[in-house]
Scaffold this motif. Structure first.
Motif, PDB file in Angstrom:
ATOM      1  N   ARG A  75       0.828  -1.207   0.000  1.00  0.00           N
ATOM      2  CA  ARG A  75       0.000   0.000   0.000  1.00  0.00           C
ATOM      3  C   ARG A  75       0.867   1.263   0.000  1.00  0.00           C
ATOM      4  N   HIS A  76       2.032   1.191   0.655  1.00  0.00           N
ATOM      5  CA  HIS A  76       2.941   2.340   0.648  1.00  0.00           C
ATOM      6  C   HIS A  76       3.597   2.513  -0.727  1.00  0.00           C
ATOM      7  N   LEU A  77       3.892   1.407  -1.397  1.00  0.00           N
ATOM      8  CA  LEU A  77       4.468   1.504  -2.736  1.00  0.00           C
ATOM      9  C   LEU A  77       3.484   2.164  -3.693  1.00  0.00           C
ATOM     10  N   VAL A  78       2.198   1.835  -3.564  1.00  0.00           N
ATOM     11  CA  VAL A  78       1.179   2.458  -4.408  1.00  0.00           C
ATOM     12  C   VAL A  78       1.128   3.964  -4.138  1.00  0.00           C
ATOM     13  N   ALA A  79       1.161   4.325  -2.862  1.00  0.00           N
ATOM     14  CA  ALA A  79       1.123   5.738  -2.501  1.00  0.00           C
ATOM     15  C   ALA A  79       2.380   6.464  -2.967  1.00  0.00           C
ATOM     16  N   LEU A  80       3.538   5.793  -2.837  1.00  0.00           N
ATOM     17  CA  LEU A  80       4.796   6.408  -3.277  1.00  0.00           C
ATOM     18  C   LEU A  80       4.784   6.637  -4.785  1.00  0.00           C
ATOM     19  N   ALA A  81       4.267   5.680  -5.544  1.00  0.00           N
ATOM     20  CA  ALA A  81       4.171   5.847  -6.992  1.00  0.00           C
ATOM     21  C   ALA A  81       3.310   7.056  -7.339  1.00  0.00           C
ATOM     22  N   LYS A  82       2.212   7.225  -6.630  1.00  0.00           N
ATOM     23  CA  LYS A  82       1.339   8.368  -6.891  1.00  0.00           C
ATOM     24  C   LYS A  82       2.035   9.675  -6.535  1.00  0.00           C
ATOM     25  N   GLU A  83       2.704   9.708  -5.382  1.00  0.00           N
ATOM     26  CA  GLU A  83       3.355  10.936  -4.929  1.00  0.00           C
ATOM     27  C   GLU A  83       4.517  11.340  -5.843  1.00  0.00           C
ATOM     28  N   MET A  84       5.239  10.344  -6.380  1.00  0.00           N
ATOM     29  CA  MET A  84       6.383  10.644  -7.239  1.00  0.00           C
ATOM     30  C   MET A  84       6.006  10.679  -8.714  1.00  0.00           C
ATOM     31  N   ASN A  85       4.716  10.444  -8.990  1.00  0.00           N
ATOM     32  CA  ASN A  85       4.220  10.473 -10.372  1.00  0.00           C
ATOM     33  C   ASN A  85       4.978   9.471 -11.242  1.00  0.00           C
ATOM     34  N   LEU A  86       5.100   8.244 -10.707  1.00  0.00           N
ATOM     35  CA  LEU A  86       5.791   7.166 -11.411  1.00  0.00           C
ATOM     36  C   LEU A  86       4.837   5.987 -11.600  1.00  0.00           C
ATOM     37  N   PRO A  87       5.046   5.197 -12.643  1.00  0.00           N
ATOM     38  CA  PRO A  87       4.244   3.977 -12.778  1.00  0.00           C
ATOM     39  C   PRO A  87       4.513   3.038 -11.604  1.00  0.00           C
ATOM     40  N   MET A  88       3.485   2.404 -11.127  1.00  0.00           N
ATOM     41  CA  MET A  88       3.638   1.451 -10.029  1.00  0.00           C
ATOM     42  C   MET A  88       4.615   0.339 -10.402  1.00  0.00           C
ATOM     43  N   SER A  89       4.592  -0.079 -11.663  1.00  0.00           N
ATOM     44  CA  SER A  89       5.493  -1.151 -12.105  1.00  0.00           C
ATOM     45  C   SER A  89       6.955  -0.747 -11.932  1.00  0.00           C
ATOM     46  N   GLU A  90       7.246   0.523 -12.163  1.00  0.00           N
ATOM     47  CA  GLU A  90       8.622   1.003 -12.040  1.00  0.00           C
ATOM     48  C   GLU A  90       9.062   1.024 -10.583  1.00  0.00           C
ATOM     49  N   VAL A  91       8.200   1.470  -9.708  1.00  0.00           N
ATOM     50  CA  VAL A  91       8.512   1.489  -8.279  1.00  0.00           C
ATOM     51  C   VAL A  91       8.709   0.061  -7.772  1.00  0.00           C
ATOM     52  N   TYR A  92       7.831  -0.827  -8.200  1.00  0.00           N
ATOM     53  CA  TYR A  92       7.896  -2.215  -7.738  1.00  0.00           C
ATOM     54  C   TYR A  92       9.158  -2.911  -8.226  1.00  0.00           C
ATOM     55  N   GLU A  93       9.534  -2.693  -9.490  1.00  0.00           N
ATOM     56  CA  GLU A  93      10.710  -3.399 -10.012  1.00  0.00           C
ATOM     57  C   GLU A  93      11.990  -2.897  -9.366  1.00  0.00           C
ATOM     58  N   VAL A  94      12.037  -1.630  -8.976  1.00  0.00           N
ATOM     59  CA  VAL A  94      13.204  -1.118  -8.257  1.00  0.00           C
ATOM     60  C   VAL A  94      13.231  -1.679  -6.841  1.00  0.00           C
ATOM     61  N   ALA A  95      12.078  -1.677  -6.178  1.00  0.00           N
ATOM     62  CA  ALA A  95      12.012  -2.152  -4.795  1.00  0.00           C
ATOM     63  C   ALA A  95      12.393  -3.619  -4.677  1.00  0.00           C
ATOM     64  N   THR A  96      12.017  -4.422  -5.655  1.00  0.00           N
ATOM     65  CA  THR A  96      12.297  -5.864  -5.586  1.00  0.00           C
ATOM     66  C   THR A  96      13.675  -6.230  -6.111  1.00  0.00           C
ATOM     67  N   PHE A  97      14.386  -5.290  -6.691  1.00  0.00           N
ATOM     68  CA  PHE A  97      15.722  -5.577  -7.223  1.00  0.00           C
ATOM     69  C   PHE A  97      16.754  -5.672  -6.095  1.00  0.00           C
ATOM     70  N   TYR A  98      16.609  -4.843  -5.054  1.00  0.00           N
ATOM     71  CA  TYR A  98      17.632  -4.708  -4.021  1.00  0.00           C
ATOM     72  C   TYR A  98      17.315  -5.617  -2.827  1.00  0.00           C
ATOM     73  N   HIS A  99      18.352  -6.295  -2.327  1.00  0.00           N
ATOM     74  CA  HIS A  99      18.176  -7.320  -1.306  1.00  0.00           C
ATOM     75  C   HIS A  99      17.718  -6.776   0.041  1.00  0.00           C
ATOM     76  N   HIS A 100      18.010  -5.524   0.344  1.00  0.00           N
ATOM     77  CA  HIS A 100      17.671  -4.998   1.661  1.00  0.00           C
ATOM     78  C   HIS A 100      16.256  -4.443   1.739  1.00  0.00           C
ATOM     79  N   PHE A 101      15.515  -4.532   0.651  1.00  0.00           N
ATOM     80  CA  PHE A 101      14.102  -4.160   0.664  1.00  0.00           C
ATOM     81  C   PHE A 101      13.258  -5.440   0.679  1.00  0.00           C
ATOM     82  N   GLU A 102      12.305  -5.504   1.592  1.00  0.00           N
ATOM     83  CA  GLU A 102      11.386  -6.633   1.640  1.00  0.00           C
ATOM     84  C   GLU A 102       9.980  -6.119   1.370  1.00  0.00           C
ATOM     85  N   VAL A 103       9.400  -6.535   0.268  1.00  0.00           N
ATOM     86  CA  VAL A 103       8.056  -6.106  -0.096  1.00  0.00           C
ATOM     87  C   VAL A 103       7.055  -7.104   0.484  1.00  0.00           C
TER      88      VAL A 103
END
Length: 600
Positions: A75-103
């Protein structure tokens, strides 16, 4: 041509009613996908502020959410995508790329504390697997999660566990349990009034010895550094009392090469970027992720301003408009220290300084590759770029970029002040310069050794490390970290420097020297680093992504399928676009060549 005549009457046929049309418009105007709720938007804004937001700060914003909630809720990723005016897919693919982020999804439970146990070569030799096996039962708390982690950059203090952001050095189950029970989750900041002169440590050990080492050693803060003449040289250069050409020549004459692993001559790099069109940027690599490497952390946590002065000298000589420092996420204490000291420098600068931004990695070894690091600084997945163009021409944000490793800039002040001959006067076996060797493994005194370039492994062990640990005989070594290959103890007279190890299928890289004994197996060292490569492959190149995993499985067999492994090695070397895939086969080939008795 004959055309049919129009009919006299056209009968209208109703396609849809007015209500049908209104319903169609309503459906089309409704946004697709999951929508941000007001509560999540408010929580995100509280952490990152109100819009507009810079695209390149996506990873920094993800860190703020991850630190606050110990995970990234969808739910925070969805809100962050809206606030940064980015596609949700872009936020999600960055968040899941790095090992220290747990979605996590919905209301899935999140651990209060995560304990990361390093399973790199040095920590495995020191008993990391025993910790991983016992800690979940000893801690006995469902709110505490124990996971294996790649090298955390404290190999001289192995084994190491990290309780959230608090490193437990020379870890035992009792030490880790005490840290968890006492809620020790952040690394303390040390005193800032230390005295540290790295040039005086030439041909000596830098790291302290013994198990009572401070997690956060005292360091030279801004006031203490200025009191000892710090930033005076940089000020002379800014004021024109020393011309840029003389500084570049001093760098060239010193023979200083990039100390992050590639070894490109520093002075030549300055000259190349200086000739590029403005605006120009600088990217500093402190993503010290090569297993066995901890020299940058050792210097940074003791003497940060010597590095910052080298950065400012380079920026002025080359004509840099803004500097970006990329620090690996595992170095939590260093990050807090740098944030504090950068604030002091900016609040009371000795001269006009360019914009300096500190960026935080998120657990991705691939970001040690210069173009992957640039992608990460821009807030993207850390995937290496194709070359050309080279980043000196088209780098960060599309501008010419001077990229340097931390330690390269660290020596700039001493080289210019003491003269290039000071640095080049050191060396053995026809090599020149000083090298900071990160030595770990089965030696009595591990740590950073500021030794002459070209020293041999036997000389390093005998003269700097106090010999092998009691009951252990020297059997083999990794001269350049996980990717630098593996050599037997019988090849103990090769100079450890750039260009000296390639004939043997190895390279020095960042000078991470890991020593193992007759109580260990070389094949186990190779398998450990292959698992590391499998875990850290960015996945962009199929030969690397698939090849490292396939190789790791084949290497577990008692007798290796050498033909298939060599086929995999050839494809990885030929078809991977960056050094990870190209260097991953080095351990395989070294075991085939130098330790055949272990895999026959």
């Amino acid at each position: 041509m004959n055309h049919p005549k129009p009919s006299k009457e056209v009968n209208a046929v109703a396609v849809a009613t007015a209500d049908d049309l209104r319903e169609t418009i309503r459906r089309k105007s409704k946004l697709k996908g999951r929508q941000a709720d007001d509560a999540s938007i408010a929580e995100v804004r509280q952490l990152i502020g109100n819009a507009p937001h810079r695209r390149d700060l996506l990873i920094e914003n993800l860190h703020k959410l991850n630190d606050e909630y110990r995970a990234l809720h969808d739910r925070h990723l969805v809100a962050l995508a809206k606030e940064m005016n980015l596609p949700m897919s872009e936020v999600y693919e960055v968040a899941t790329f790095y090992h220290h982020f747990e979605v996590v999804r919905g209301n899935d439970p999140v651990a209060d504390i995560t304990v990361r146990v390093c399973d790199g070569v040095a920590c495995e030799l020191a008993g990391a697997q025993n910790l991983l096996a016992k800690l979940p039962f000893i801690l006995g708390n469902s709110n505490v999660k124990v996971v294996a982690a790649p090298c955390v950059g404290r190999c001289e203090q192995a084994p190491v566990a990290v309780v959230h952001q608090y490193p437990v050095i020379f870890a035992t189950t009792d030490k880790v349990k005490a840290a968890v029970n006492n809620k020790l989750t952040t690394q303390p900041l040390a005193k800032d009034d230390a005295v540290f002169e790295p040039a005086e440590l030439a041909q000596k050990g830098v790291s302290p010895q013994g198990e009572n080492q401070a997690v956060s050693p005292d360091y030279v803060g801004y006031e203490a550094y200025r009191a000892k003449g710090g930033y005076a040289l940089a000020k002379e250069i800014v004021e024109g009392k020393r011309d840029a050409e003389s500084i570049i020549k001093a760098m060239e004459n010193s023979g200083l090469r990039g100390l992050g692993g590639a070894g490109f001559p520093a002075g030549r790099k300055w000259r190349i970027v200086k000739d590029q069109a403005a605006p120009k940027l600088m990217a500093v690599n402190i993503d010290e992720g090569e297993p066995g490497t901890f020299k940058d952390r050792t210097y940074l946590e003791r003497d940060p301003h010597r590095f910052l002065e080298g950065l400012l000298i380079a920026a002025n000589v080359v004509g840099i408009d803004a500097c970006y420092i990329y620090l690996r996420d595992e170095y939590h204490g260093c990050r807090e220290l740098l944030e504090k000291e950068l604030a002091k420098l900016k609040a009371n600068p000795p001269f006009a300084i360019p914009n300096i931004e500190l960026r935080r990695g998120a657990g991705a070894y691939i970001c040690g590759e210069e173009s992957a690091m640039i992608e990460s600084i821009e807030g993207k997945r850390g995937e290496p770029r194709m070359r050309p163009p080279y980043i000196a021409q088209v780098g960060l944000f599309g501008r010419p970029t001077l990229e340097h490793n931390f330690e390269t800039l660290y020596w700039v002040r001493d080289i210019v002040q003491r003269g290039p001959d000071w640095f080049s006067s050191y060396g053995r076996h026809d090599r020149k310069g000083l090298r900071s060797y990160s030595v770990s493994g089965r030696v009595k005194n591990p740590g950073v050794k500021l030794a002459p370039a070209g020293i041999t492994i036997q000389e390093l062990i005998d003269e700097y490390c106090g010999g092998m640990q009691d009951g252990h005989q020297f059997y083999g070594y990794l001269p350049g970290g996980a990717s630098g290959g593996i050599l037997p103890a019988t090849m103990n007279d090769i100079p450890l420097d750039f260009d000296t190890l390639q004939p043997y299928g190895c390279f020095i890289g960042s000078a991470a020297v890991m020593v193992f004994s007759n109580q260990d197996k070389a094949r186990d060292m190779a398998l450990n680093v292959m698992h590391f490569f499998e875990h850290e492959s960015c996945g962009q190149c199929t030969p690397c992504r698939v090849g490292t995993g396939k190789a790791a499985k084949l290497m577990q067999a008692k007798s290796w399928d050498q033909e298939t492994l060599e086929d995999l090695a050839t494809v990885m070397v030929d078809a991977s676009i960056c050094g990870l895939g190209q260097a991953a086969p080095n351990p395989i080939r070294c075991i085939h060549k130098y330790f055949p008795q272990e895999i026959a």
